[in-house]
Design an enzyme around this catalytic site. Sequence first.
Site, PDB file in Angstrom:
ATOM      1  N   GLU A 348       0.812  -1.226   0.000  1.00 25.12           N
ATOM      2  CA  GLU A 348       0.000   0.000   0.000  1.00 25.12           C
ATOM      3  C   GLU A 348       0.841   1.270   0.000  1.00 25.12           C
ATOM      4  OE1 GLU A 348      -3.934  -1.506   2.352  1.00 25.12           O
ATOM      5  OE2 GLU A 348      -2.181  -1.112   3.570  1.00 25.12           O
TER       6      GLU A 348
HETATM    7  C1  NGO Z   1      -3.888  -4.823   4.585  1.00 23.18           C
HETATM    8  C2  NGO Z   1      -2.951  -3.702   4.941  1.00 23.18           C
HETATM    9  C3  NGO Z   1      -2.739  -3.585   6.449  1.00 23.18           C
HETATM   10  C4  NGO Z   1      -4.059  -3.659   7.185  1.00 23.18           C
HETATM   11  C5  NGO Z   1      -4.776  -4.931   6.808  1.00 23.18           C
HETATM   12  C6  NGO Z   1      -6.112  -5.050   7.504  1.00 23.18           C
HETATM   13  C7  NGO Z   1      -1.790  -5.448   4.126  1.00 23.18           C
HETATM   14  C8  NGO Z   1      -0.701  -6.292   3.637  1.00 23.18           C
HETATM   15  N1  NGO Z   1      -1.728  -4.135   4.307  1.00 23.18           N
HETATM   16  O1  NGO Z   1      -2.994  -5.937   4.473  1.00 23.18           O
HETATM   17  O2  NGO Z   1      -2.088  -2.367   6.723  1.00 23.18           O
HETATM   18  O3  NGO Z   1      -3.819  -3.638   8.566  1.00 23.18           O
HETATM   19  O4  NGO Z   1      -4.979  -5.037   5.424  1.00 23.18           O
HETATM   20  O5  NGO Z   1      -6.823  -6.190   7.160  1.00 23.18           O
END
Ligand code: NGO
Length: 536
Positions: A348
């Site tokens: 992200e």
């Molecule tokens: C995503 C995000 C995390 C969140 C999570 C919550 C990933 C790899 N990045 O997973 O920052 O905490 O979802 O479900």
Amino acid sequence: MLPTEGAGRRGFGHPGSGLALVALLLVGTTGPAVPVHAAPETPLQHIVPAPVAATPRPGVAFTLSADTTIHTQPGSAPAQQVGEYLAGVLRPSTGYRLPVVPSGSSASGRRISLLLAGADARVGEEGYQLDVTRQGVLIRARTAAGLFAGVQTFRQILPAKVEAKTRQPGPWTVPGGQVLDYPRYAHRGAMLDVARHFFSVDEVKGYIDQIALYKVNRLHLHLTDDQGWRLEIKSWPNLTAHGGSTEVGGGTGGYYTQEQYKDLVAYAAARHITVIPEIDMPGHTNAALSSYPELNCDGVAPPLYTGIEVGFSSLCIDKDITYEFVDDVLREVAALTPGEYIHIGGDEAHATTDPDFDLFMDKVLPLVAKHGKTATGWHEFVKSGPPPSAVPQFWGTKTVAPDMVEAAARGSEIVLSPATKAYLDMKYDANTKLGLSWAGYTDVQDAYDWNPGAYVEGLPADAVRGVEAPLWSETITNSADLEFMAFPRLPAIAELGWSPWSTHDWDRFKVRLAAQAERWRVMDVNYYPSPQVPWA
Ligand code: NGO
């Protein structure tokens, strides 16, 4: 008499014993598992993860007594350590002394033996062979990790009250039989996010003990995020002094000193679990950016963050100091890491442009190597073309993922954590108070009913390194919450990582899972009593 051709090829007979395989057999890696009827219920049928093969010896049992001794491979400190671990589990509830002595010594009484010789070659590096006869219990393996796995199976065939921390009435009887067992995958992981909410050393140790029971061998700790930096870095002390001082919701947060962290890593290692530390970058870095203004492109430190948005922060890609920082952090983390892998996040990075992301990874990946470690990262990091040794962790919600197929074609092995299946922070259903639901609801059957070897379209089965169950902690604040989300789904994912696909059967799994609950009650594990499981 073997029930199927599959069992004939892969099942585990007992040479010379003449025993028929009369009960449930888990018959190896090919062909369907075959339930064979007409046998009395035996705890051998309730082992989680399902073993490769389990053969009851009808009418035979072994009962621990006050003079039972634990014999370990002479000259092997790791085997002795497994013996001491087993004694540590058994002593409080049985009240027996259970001395741990080198095998061959003349201690009297009946034995539990843990030997590094004589195991079936199929056990490999992490498997074991367990024999229970009237005379004793014999666990054989090629490594201490295998003995440790065998000990977990032995625990599960003892009465559940053996897990109690106070003395209980016996008898401590285990059914006669034989188990041959070894894992499907090398990587059987659990991830804990200690950044969104901080979990103390003791809370993490509690989780380590729980996952060890299901033969999980990797604990990935998500140590840094926007909301907190949880590992002391001596060369950048404000990361924890400031960046560790809060958490989601504005609590006081916390962090591990390097001494505490070493203690955690050693505690895990004594349970044959390798800790994989994650330093998430270049996004998910607000805690670091808030601690050091010079890491920001504009030189201004943002305030600490206690919300649960993602994708808004980025280290400054153009500044040299960014790489001095990363180099220092990786050097200190590598020095604390006996395992091969450091997780560098990469998820992200919405506040980092793609060219900047590439630039960043091009500089950071060699730093991981420079400190003697191999990189693993969330699957987005493959867009920067990491070396084939780097392990992408797939967390997508779709089964179509061409970037994973391409990474595999370049030689990468992939760890699977599909968010719709393996994310322990997803709600079970609309009524679950804890958790998130962005990837959908995930009840126990959803968590269990998928095949890691055939999940991502076009991904060759042998490109799958294993599975991992992440537990993100935006809504999880303490051990009771953690356990509620992890149990019973963590054992489901652990079974996908360990058991041969031929044993996969929801209707049988849910019965084996139900049998675990008595143990969880004794262990005080706050599990979710899913209506999908026929709890006793
Ligand atoms: C995503 C995000 C995390 C969140 C999570 C919550 C990933 C790899 N990045 O997973 O920052 O905490 O979802 O479900």
